[in-house]
Motif scaffolding. Structure first.
Motif, PDB file in Angstrom:
ATOM      1  N   PHE A  86       0.667  -1.065  -0.085  1.00 14.29           N
ATOM      2  CA  PHE A  86      -0.080   0.034   0.089  1.00 14.29           C
ATOM      3  C   PHE A  86       0.964   1.167  -0.128  1.00 14.29           C
ATOM      4  O   PHE A  86       0.661   2.212  -0.626  1.00 14.29           O
ATOM      5  CB  PHE A  86      -0.730   0.131   1.310  1.00 14.29           C
ATOM      6  CG  PHE A  86      -1.907   1.199   1.433  1.00 14.29           C
ATOM      7  CD1 PHE A  86      -2.816   1.277   0.338  1.00 14.29           C
ATOM      8  CD2 PHE A  86      -1.800   2.146   2.220  1.00 14.29           C
ATOM      9  CE1 PHE A  86      -3.736   2.403   0.388  1.00 14.29           C
ATOM     10  CE2 PHE A  86      -2.651   3.011   2.025  1.00 14.29           C
ATOM     11  CZ  PHE A  86      -3.850   3.270   1.141  1.00 14.29           C
ATOM     12  N   ALA A  87       1.996   1.274   0.829  1.00 11.96           N
ATOM     13  CA  ALA A  87       2.886   2.461   0.913  1.00 11.96           C
ATOM     14  C   ALA A  87       3.484   2.585  -0.599  1.00 11.96           C
ATOM     15  O   ALA A  87       3.612   3.728  -0.860  1.00 11.96           O
ATOM     16  CB  ALA A  87       4.036   2.287   1.814  1.00 11.96           C
ATOM     17  N   LEU A  88       3.683   1.645  -1.422  1.00  9.97           N
ATOM     18  CA  LEU A  88       4.367   1.638  -2.595  1.00  9.97           C
ATOM     19  C   LEU A  88       3.234   2.174  -3.540  1.00  9.97           C
ATOM     20  O   LEU A  88       3.601   2.917  -4.714  1.00  9.97           O
ATOM     21  CB  LEU A  88       4.973   0.197  -3.115  1.00  9.97           C
ATOM     22  CG  LEU A  88       6.267  -0.088  -2.500  1.00  9.97           C
ATOM     23  CD1 LEU A  88       6.377  -1.476  -2.984  1.00  9.97           C
ATOM     24  CD2 LEU A  88       7.391   0.545  -2.778  1.00  9.97           C
ATOM     25  N   VAL A  89       1.910   1.938  -3.428  1.00 13.94           N
ATOM     26  CA  VAL A  89       0.947   2.115  -4.271  1.00 13.94           C
ATOM     27  C   VAL A  89       0.807   3.709  -4.213  1.00 13.94           C
ATOM     28  O   VAL A  89       1.017   4.650  -5.131  1.00 13.94           O
ATOM     29  CB  VAL A  89      -0.257   1.571  -4.114  1.00 13.94           C
ATOM     30  CG1 VAL A  89      -1.343   2.270  -4.891  1.00 13.94           C
ATOM     31  CG2 VAL A  89      -0.308   0.168  -4.593  1.00 13.94           C
ATOM     32  N   VAL A  90       0.733   4.157  -2.986  1.00 14.18           N
ATOM     33  CA  VAL A  90       0.614   5.753  -2.600  1.00 14.18           C
ATOM     34  C   VAL A  90       1.908   6.337  -3.207  1.00 14.18           C
ATOM     35  O   VAL A  90       1.774   7.616  -3.672  1.00 14.18           O
ATOM     36  CB  VAL A  90       0.509   5.830  -1.232  1.00 14.18           C
ATOM     37  CG1 VAL A  90       0.321   7.487  -0.884  1.00 14.18           C
ATOM     38  CG2 VAL A  90      -1.040   5.101  -0.642  1.00 14.18           C
ATOM     39  N   THR A  91       3.092   5.921  -2.855  1.00 11.86           N
ATOM     40  CA  THR A  91       4.180   6.585  -3.468  1.00 11.86           C
ATOM     41  C   THR A  91       4.415   6.732  -4.728  1.00 11.86           C
ATOM     42  O   THR A  91       4.752   7.595  -5.468  1.00 11.86           O
ATOM     43  CB  THR A  91       5.495   5.931  -2.970  1.00 11.86           C
ATOM     44  OG1 THR A  91       5.431   5.704  -1.455  1.00 11.86           O
ATOM     45  CG2 THR A  91       6.780   6.393  -3.280  1.00 11.86           C
TER      46      THR A  91
END
Length: 95
Positions: A86-91
């Motif tokens: 999820f952090a990668l998607v947002v980044t």
């Protein structure tokens, strides 16, 4: 008197919560990171975010599910992997 020993490091739990808090604040400040996605991608991203952020805040409070498959899906390493995804998607959306 019996005490419960946690199987995870306290630092891992703290880092997990700090990443989830930072992601939550980032999405409060810039909601277009998720709302700007097409609907077919937005709904899975919202579900992934609820799962990732919910489990990050649930475990330090000592909350657990009763069902085995739910408990397994919300414990590390699965919950940590979901938070990283999820952090990668947002980044990626921010870039």
């Amino acid at each position: 008197m019996r005490t419960e020993v946690q199987d995870r490091s306290m630092w891992l739990t703290l880092a997990n919560m700090l990443v989830a808090a930072a992601l939550s604040l980032w999405l409060l400040i810039r909601p277009e990171l998720i709302s700007g996605m097409p609907m077919i991608l937005r709904m899975p991203a919202i579900g992934l975010g609820v799962w990732a952020l919910g489990t990050a805040f649930m475990h330090p409070l000592g909350l657990e599910f009763r069902r085995h498959w739910l408990r397994r899906a919300t414990r590390p390493p699965v919950s940590l992997a979901v938070l990283v995804v999820f952090a990668l998607v947002v980044t990626v959306r921010a870039l």
